[in-house]
Design an enzyme around this catalytic site. Structure first.
Site: not given
Length: 146
Positions: A68, A31
């Site tokens: 993230k 991701s």
């Protein structure tokens, strides 16, 4: 006996350093690709005094631990229009976003909230997902050191 005591002291020091100062962290999944790769080992600093746009952070939401990039800070207004992210009315970048998730409508972050996306934006479970949503300051456990 002296060597055993030295090992115990070194062990205690290592424990406190890794728990409160910095540690190694393994990236799971793609991701954050291409910035971070699956199974890549990175340094995480746990002393977080300031969170800025584009910081890569370690987030703990319940039992879930994710890495993230910060794209929204407290009081920011975010929306995905025509497959692009806008932060405070300005286009964030030219990355085409297939899934707006909870950003299909204007989102205004609260005083202690951040918004985080994966760099592999079309293959990332991040703040757009209702299970994750806005990230509270106490859910940010560290920053990745590049």
């Amino acid at each position: 006996m002296k060597n055993v005591l030295k090992i115990i002291i070194i062990g205690i020091i290592c424990y406190f350093v890794s728990k409160y100062i910095f540690s190694l962290c393994v990236v799971h999944g793609n991701s954050m690709s291409p910035t971070l790769k699956d199974k890549q080992i990175v340094f995480e600093t746990k002393i977080v005094t300031e969170i800025n746009y584009n910081d890569i952070v370690v987030i703990k939401k319940g039992n879930l631990k994710i890495i993230k990039r910060i794209v929204g800070k407290p009081k920011d207004k975010l929306i995905i229009k025509n497959n692009y992210l806008y932060v405070n009315g300005k286009k964030y970048n030219d990355i085409f976003i297939e899934n707006a998730g909870n950003l299909n409508e204007l989102l205004i972050l609260n005083d202690n909230e951040y918004f985080a996306l994966g760099d592999n934006i079309n293959n990332s479970i991040d703040s757009r997902d209702r299970k994750i949503g806005a990230i509270r300051i106490n859910e940010i456990k560290g920053k990745i050191i590049k």
